[in-house]
Design a protein around this motif. Structure first.
Motif, PDB file in Angstrom:
ATOM      1  N   THR A  16      -2.853  -5.168   2.450  1.00 45.66           N
ATOM      2  CA  THR A  16      -2.195  -4.440   1.366  1.00 45.66           C
ATOM      3  C   THR A  16      -3.174  -4.166   0.232  1.00 45.66           C
ATOM      4  N   TRP A  33      10.788  10.183  -0.937  1.00 47.53           N
ATOM      5  CA  TRP A  33      11.688   9.050  -0.816  1.00 47.53           C
ATOM      6  C   TRP A  33      13.144   9.486  -0.952  1.00 47.53           C
ATOM      7  N   ARG A  37      15.883   8.654   1.705  1.00 44.66           N
ATOM      8  CA  ARG A  37      17.073   7.901   1.319  1.00 44.66           C
ATOM      9  C   ARG A  37      18.338   8.655   1.727  1.00 44.66           C
ATOM     10  N   GLU A 124      14.147   0.505  -4.068  1.00 44.30           N
ATOM     11  CA  GLU A 124      12.780   0.882  -4.407  1.00 44.30           C
ATOM     12  C   GLU A 124      12.204   1.771  -3.301  1.00 44.30           C
ATOM     13  N   PRO A 125      11.403   2.769  -3.668  1.00 42.97           N
ATOM     14  CA  PRO A 125      10.837   3.684  -2.667  1.00 42.97           C
ATOM     15  C   PRO A 125       9.976   2.965  -1.636  1.00 42.97           C
ATOM     16  N   THR A 126      10.204   3.263  -0.359  1.00 38.36           N
ATOM     17  CA  THR A 126       9.410   2.721   0.749  1.00 38.36           C
ATOM     18  C   THR A 126       9.294   3.801   1.819  1.00 38.36           C
ATOM     19  N   ASN A 128       7.275   4.936   5.442  1.00 36.77           N
ATOM     20  CA  ASN A 128       6.491   4.480   6.589  1.00 36.77           C
ATOM     21  C   ASN A 128       5.899   5.672   7.322  1.00 36.77           C
ATOM     22  N   ARG A 165       2.500   1.577   5.324  1.00 42.49           N
ATOM     23  CA  ARG A 165       3.731   1.582   4.528  1.00 42.49           C
ATOM     24  C   ARG A 165       3.344   1.767   3.064  1.00 42.49           C
ATOM     25  N   TYR A 167       4.754   1.839  -0.705  1.00 42.22           N
ATOM     26  CA  TYR A 167       5.943   1.399  -1.420  1.00 42.22           C
ATOM     27  C   TYR A 167       5.633   1.147  -2.891  1.00 42.22           C
ATOM     28  N   ARG A 168       6.703   1.089  -3.691  1.00 47.19           N
ATOM     29  CA  ARG A 168       6.584   0.822  -5.118  1.00 47.19           C
ATOM     30  C   ARG A 168       7.352  -0.442  -5.447  1.00 47.19           C
ATOM     31  N   ASP A 169       6.742  -1.326  -6.265  1.00 49.21           N
ATOM     32  CA  ASP A 169       7.416  -2.572  -6.613  1.00 49.21           C
ATOM     33  C   ASP A 169       8.246  -2.399  -7.875  1.00 49.21           C
ATOM     34  N   TRP A 174       2.313   1.144  -7.212  1.00 46.73           N
ATOM     35  CA  TRP A 174       2.341   1.624  -5.830  1.00 46.73           C
ATOM     36  C   TRP A 174       1.334   0.843  -4.985  1.00 46.73           C
TER      37      TRP A 174
END
Length: 400
Positions: A16, A33, A37, A124-126, A128, A165, A167-169, A174
């Motif tokens: 990561t 995203w 979604r 949260e945006p994820t 793949n 992947r 993603y944003r926390d 990011w």
């Protein structure tokens, strides 16, 4: 770095990295995203409708539906097909797991719940991407749809990634998590064995006194600060339909930073402990403990602070990385069996009783130390002075 891959499956690891995302790239990722979604929520609606009608709704049917949705909606077809196909597969995997648990008649608290709608303000945006949906060029990550972001290469990738992947926390940062084949890095053999028992008083109790992992209580130490931020959020909570104030957003970010720091402290402590254990021992017998039920007991807060599940993953990942033999032991009756002679008490010991006394051989030891010794016996890694183990013990599975 985290590892994946079950028994008999090729192991992979995730590397990561932090991403530097421009405002244009951030807007493009969020738009992607939102499309994914929408696809997930539509899959939820279609699966529920199919269930009520008594029809099947598997990955093949959902893939066909996705093709139709993209043909009917121009705004959906503007997004990349790869992340949308991947979110359909993620949905199908989650639904299959829930149906398997129902068919297996697992108790409600042990089942994986059916997939639910992803709400805009909570999820949260994820995203793949498989190999055909991204490429690495000149140190930058190029995603399908013309999205390009800068990767902070804190270390080199050992091999070409098969997927990524993005993603944003909760802090708005990011990250990109690349999947690459695992490479074993052998350590010098020691010939030593160790048993690990999970608990609440101490996170990990082992057969070696010098390798016990005490409860760090990071959450307890930060509880006062977190409570303050949560009170600030409660006072500034916006009414339904209204935008959050600057004070609310600031308090929310401070609370998220505190939670992130606690999680990193737990992970850092667990990794250092796992590295020390894997370095000093060739064979590990680890309790396959699943502490989900503790969330409904009086020990919920302390159990959550111990982060047993997250801590258990670290020795598994570390053993796989360094080629150590790690065996997961079923925890059934481990507090009732004697680690020396294998005799079993007639009644389960109450939690208040911290000393185990065997009525058969007279062995006297701390309760958790005895359980750690039982792990060794169950896993077939009997210490030199162990007489025997119960022949009817639960099965042991190889983890690495």
């Amino acid at each position: 770095m985290t590892a994946s891959g079950g028994v008999g499956e090729p192991a992979h690891v995730r590397f990561t990295y932090r991403l530097r995302v421009s405002s244009a790239a951030s807007s493009a990722l969020l738009a992607e995203w939102n499309r994914c979604r929408w696809v997930w929520n539509r899959c939820v609606a279609e699966s529920r409708a199919a269930h009520e009608a008594g029809e099947k709704c598997g990955p093949a049917q959902l893939d066909k539906m996705l093709t139709g949705w993209r043909g009917e909606r121009e705004w959906l077809s503007l997004g990349g097909s790869v992340p949308q196909q991947q979110i359909v597969r993620d949905f199908a995997t989650a639904r299959a797991k829930a149906l398997k648990d129902i068919k297996g008649r697992l108790s409600v608290r042990q089942r994986a719940g059916m997939p639910r709608f992803k709400k805009k303000d909570l999820a949260e945006p994820t995203l793949n991407y498989t190999r055909r949906g991204f490429r690495l060029k000149d140190g930058r990550l190029h995603l399908a749809g013309g999205i390009s972001v800068t990767v902070v290469w804190s270390r080199e990738l050992p091999a070409d990634p098969s997927s990524v992947r993005v993603y944003r926390d909760s802090l708005g940062h990011w990250y990109a998590s690349f999947v690459v084949p695992a490479e074993v890095q052998p350590l010098p053999a020691t010939g030593a064995v160790i048993g690990v028992d999970w608990g609440v008083k101490e996170t990990a109790t082992t057969t070696s006194d010098g390798h016990d992992l005490p409860h760090s209580e990071h959450g307890k130490k930060a509880a006062g600060k977190l409570a303050g931020y949560q009170r600030m959020m409660a006072r500034r909570k916006p009414k339904a339909g209204r935008a959050a104030s600057k004070g609310y957003r600031k308090a929310k970010r401070q609370a998220a930073k505190a939670h992130k720091k606690i999680a990193r402290q737990r992970q850092d402590g667990a990794r250092k402990w796992a590295k020390r254990v894997v370095t000093d021992f060739d064979h590990l017998a680890v309790e396959d403990f699943r502490p989900k039920f503790l969330a409904k007991t009086s020990m919920a807060r302390k159990a959550a602070d111990a982060a047993i599940s997250a801590t258990k993953r670290e020795p598994i990942n570390m053993a796989r990385k360094h080629g150590r033999d790690l065996r997961l032991v079923n925890p059934a009756h481990t507090t009732m069996d004697c680690g020396r002679c294998g005799a079993r008490t007639k009644h389960a010991l109450p939690l208040s009783e911290r000393t185990y006394t065997c009525t058969a051989c007279g062995a006297l030891s701390p309760r958790d130390k005895n359980s750690a010794r039982v792990m060794l016996v169950r896993a077939g890694l009997n210490p030199a002075d162990a007489d025997r183990g119960r022949p009817d013990g639960p099965p042991v599975r190889q983890a690495a």
